[in-house]
Design a protein around this motif. Structure first.
Motif, PDB file in Angstrom:
ATOM      1  N   LYS A  52      -2.678 -16.555  62.486  1.00 26.91           N
ATOM      2  CA  LYS A  52      -3.066 -15.575  61.473  1.00 26.91           C
ATOM      3  C   LYS A  52      -1.875 -15.122  60.641  1.00 26.91           C
ATOM      4  O   LYS A  52      -2.031 -14.745  59.479  1.00 26.91           O
ATOM      5  CB  LYS A  52      -3.731 -14.373  62.141  1.00 26.91           C
ATOM      6  CG  LYS A  52      -5.058 -14.710  62.810  1.00 26.91           C
ATOM      7  CD  LYS A  52      -5.651 -13.497  63.503  1.00 26.91           C
ATOM      8  CE  LYS A  52      -6.966 -13.851  64.197  1.00 26.91           C
ATOM      9  NZ  LYS A  52      -7.532 -12.689  64.923  1.00 26.91           N
ATOM     10  N   ILE A  53      -0.693 -15.153  61.238  1.00 33.52           N
ATOM     11  CA  ILE A  53       0.484 -14.688  60.495  1.00 33.52           C
ATOM     12  C   ILE A  53       0.805 -15.618  59.325  1.00 33.52           C
ATOM     13  O   ILE A  53       1.448 -15.205  58.363  1.00 33.52           O
ATOM     14  CB  ILE A  53       1.712 -14.541  61.417  1.00 33.52           C
ATOM     15  CG1 ILE A  53       2.180 -15.892  61.977  1.00 33.52           C
ATOM     16  CG2 ILE A  53       1.430 -13.547  62.520  1.00 33.52           C
ATOM     17  CD1 ILE A  53       3.339 -16.493  61.252  1.00 33.52           C
ATOM     18  N   VAL A  54       0.366 -16.864  59.397  1.00 27.91           N
ATOM     19  CA  VAL A  54       0.647 -17.823  58.321  1.00 27.91           C
ATOM     20  C   VAL A  54      -0.103 -17.426  57.054  1.00 27.91           C
ATOM     21  O   VAL A  54       0.479 -17.343  55.963  1.00 27.91           O
ATOM     22  CB  VAL A  54       0.284 -19.253  58.755  1.00 27.91           C
ATOM     23  CG1 VAL A  54       0.400 -20.218  57.576  1.00 27.91           C
ATOM     24  CG2 VAL A  54       1.180 -19.710  59.903  1.00 27.91           C
ATOM     25  N   SER A  55      -1.393 -17.172  57.184  1.00 23.51           N
ATOM     26  CA  SER A  55      -2.176 -16.765  56.022  1.00 23.51           C
ATOM     27  C   SER A  55      -1.783 -15.368  55.556  1.00 23.51           C
ATOM     28  O   SER A  55      -1.786 -15.079  54.354  1.00 23.51           O
ATOM     29  CB  SER A  55      -3.680 -16.817  56.339  1.00 23.51           C
ATOM     30  OG  SER A  55      -3.993 -16.004  57.452  1.00 23.51           O
ATOM     31  N   LYS A  56      -1.417 -14.501  56.503  1.00 21.78           N
ATOM     32  CA  LYS A  56      -1.008 -13.149  56.127  1.00 21.78           C
ATOM     33  C   LYS A  56       0.287 -13.187  55.326  1.00 21.78           C
ATOM     34  O   LYS A  56       0.412 -12.486  54.307  1.00 21.78           O
ATOM     35  CB  LYS A  56      -0.823 -12.287  57.374  1.00 21.78           C
ATOM     36  CG  LYS A  56      -0.542 -10.818  57.072  1.00 21.78           C
ATOM     37  CD  LYS A  56      -1.719 -10.180  56.335  1.00 21.78           C
ATOM     38  CE  LYS A  56      -1.490  -8.714  56.064  1.00 21.78           C
ATOM     39  NZ  LYS A  56      -2.628  -8.092  55.356  1.00 21.78           N
ATOM     40  N   ALA A  57       1.236 -13.997  55.761  1.00 21.64           N
ATOM     41  CA  ALA A  57       2.497 -14.106  55.024  1.00 21.64           C
ATOM     42  C   ALA A  57       2.256 -14.620  53.617  1.00 21.64           C
ATOM     43  O   ALA A  57       2.860 -14.149  52.648  1.00 21.64           O
ATOM     44  CB  ALA A  57       3.463 -15.027  55.768  1.00 21.64           C
TER      45      ALA A  57
END
Length: 319
Positions: A173-178
């Motif tokens: 999820k951190i990939v899309s959030k970043a």
């Protein structure tokens, strides 16, 4: 692990821009040398691509050392990582990597982990790989010792990949959030600033966790993002993961500034090379240097004296 040292309240996270050292007129006058007014609106700047730029480690099997139950795939040494797989019946195995700088990195892996990515962070040269299998408690039996020769593609490539401490994948999820956080960034420096501000403004320090965390703790960056709380290690891993997912080489470094246990994050930019200590933890707070100030002054340790005397910085580990 530096989280043991941070059992203090973490509520006042602040950002020091150092404008007292860098006059506002140096970059905000809005005037060109001809006296004409420059366009200052963000719409006049080109937005950098924010699509994830992921480097995914692979256990290709083209070069492997060791034997069952602990195999280490060294197919991609030039990319700055190895991949270890433990298939034994013991609770865990221990791998120690000792590079040219003689710093000993210890990693623990379990049978259920599958292949685990371990970073090579001591530069080019000979590494000694020592492996052990847990017998009981803190007792280990030696399995084998091997030497490997490392020649990196470049000095920043190890800091693009996920690993056991900075752990993410394309599904994280951190990939899309970043990607969303940096969607308006006009440069990699701008992206660093955006991610820093998101983390310190949205993640709360978990004092209870800091008081009870166990040895061997590994950050779960998606969990930190979901719960919006964590210890210093979680903050550092989250910021580093987000930056790497955007193709920005990032070092997570742990050590001492004088006698204070300390953590800092350094990033690599094509136009300037490494900017050291761009995000740092002083034992109480996370702070970020002003990237415009850093860029304009070629990352000078004398000018960036607010992070302390560089001679007093001792790096213990780079992840």
């Amino acid at each position: 692990m530096f989280y043991k040292y941070h059992k203090v309240l973490f509520f006042l996270l602040f950002f020091n821009l150092l404008w007292v050292l860098f006059p506002l007129t140096a970059c905000s006058s809005g005037k060109s040398s001809s006296g004409t007014t420059k366009e200052n609106s963000s719409s006049s700047k080109t937005v950098r691509p924010n699509k994830p730029d992921l480097h995914i480690p692979k256990a290709s099997g083209t070069s492997v050392i060791g034997q069952e139950p602990l195999l280490i795939d060294i197919s991609h040494l030039d990319q700055g990582y190895v991949m270890a797989y433990y298939s034994g019946t013991s609770e865990k195995a221990n791998i120690q990597l000792i590079g040219p700088d003689e710093i000993e990195y210890k990693y623990f892996i379990k049978p259920e982990d599958g292949y685990v990515t371990l970073p090579i962070t001591s530069g080019n040269g000979t590494y000694t790989v020592k492996t052990y299998e847990n017998i009981s408690g803190t007792q280990y039996a030696s399995l084998y010792t091997e030497n490997i020769e490392v020649t990196l593609e470049n000095d920043y490539v190890p800091y693009l990949y996920p690993n056991q401490y900075v752990n993410f994948s394309k599904e994280s999820k951190i990939v899309s959030k970043a990607s969303d956080i940096v969607k308006n960034a006009t440069s990699d420096l701008d992206a660093v600033s955006s991610i820093y501000h998101y983390v310190i403004n949205n993640i709360t320090y978990d004092t209870k966790k800091a008081e009870t965390v166990q040895n061997g703790y590994l950050p779960d960056v998606d969990k930190t993002l979901e719960t919006q709380k964590g210890i210093c290690f979680d903050y550092a891993a989250l910021m580093t993961s987000m930056l790497r997912s955007q193709g920005i080489p990032t070092k997570l470094q742990i050590g001492y500034a004088g006698k204070v246990y300390h953590a800092w994050i350094s990033v690599y930019l094509e136009e300037t090379g490494w900017i050291d200590d761009i995000i740092q933890f002083d034992g109480k707070h996370w702070e970020r240097m002003d990237p415009t100030f850093a860029s304009a002054n070629a990352n000078s340790k004398k000018i960036l004296n607010y992070i302390g005397d560089g001679d007093n910085y001792v790096t213990r580990y780079t992840r």
